[in-house]
Design an enzyme around this catalytic site. Structure first.
Site: not given
Length: 126
Positions: A6, A62, A88, A106, A114
């Site tokens: 994440r 890309r 996110r 993060y 978080r």
């Protein structure tokens, strides 16, 4: 084992260049800290909060040369107390480590999402 990594970042404004710059920075750091190269990536899901629409964040993959990694963009839920101007990322990759050893990233204002993981990661590097 396929693991989820994440990550999230924020931008100051709905600007395509800033969204791509911050998203590139984020995905490169997610890959770096987890020792992942594009051949290990199954796919990447990108979401943006509804206040962002200047570009597709998946374009960042890309731009860093990840031409063959399947990517998709989605809209984040419009929750009243949600963090605005947020991108996110959920990167699915082949990893040999345990779930608890995956390093999530993060950045900028998204650290508040978080703080527990950010603090734990800083302690493990300490």
């Amino acid at each position: 084992m396929i693991r989820g990594i994440r990550g999230a970042t924020t931008v100051e404004q709905d600007d395509a260049a800033q969204i791509l710059e911050r998203t590139q920075e984020l995905i490169l750091e997610m890959a770096r800290v987890n020792g992942v190269d594009p051949e290990q990536m199954s796919s990447i899901c990108f979401t943006m909060t509804p206040d962002l629409h200047a570009t597709f964040p998946a374009e960042a993959a890309r731009k860093v040369g990840w031409q063959y990694v399947p990517v998709i963009c989605m809209s984040e839920l419009n929750v009243p107390h949600g963090l605005p101007k947020t991108v996110r990322v959920l990167m699915q990759a082949e990893l040999t480590c345990a779930q608890r050893d995956v390093r999530h990233v993060y950045q900028y204002g998204a650290v508040v999402l978080r703080e527990d993981l950010v603090a734990a990661d800083q302690e493990s590097q300490g």
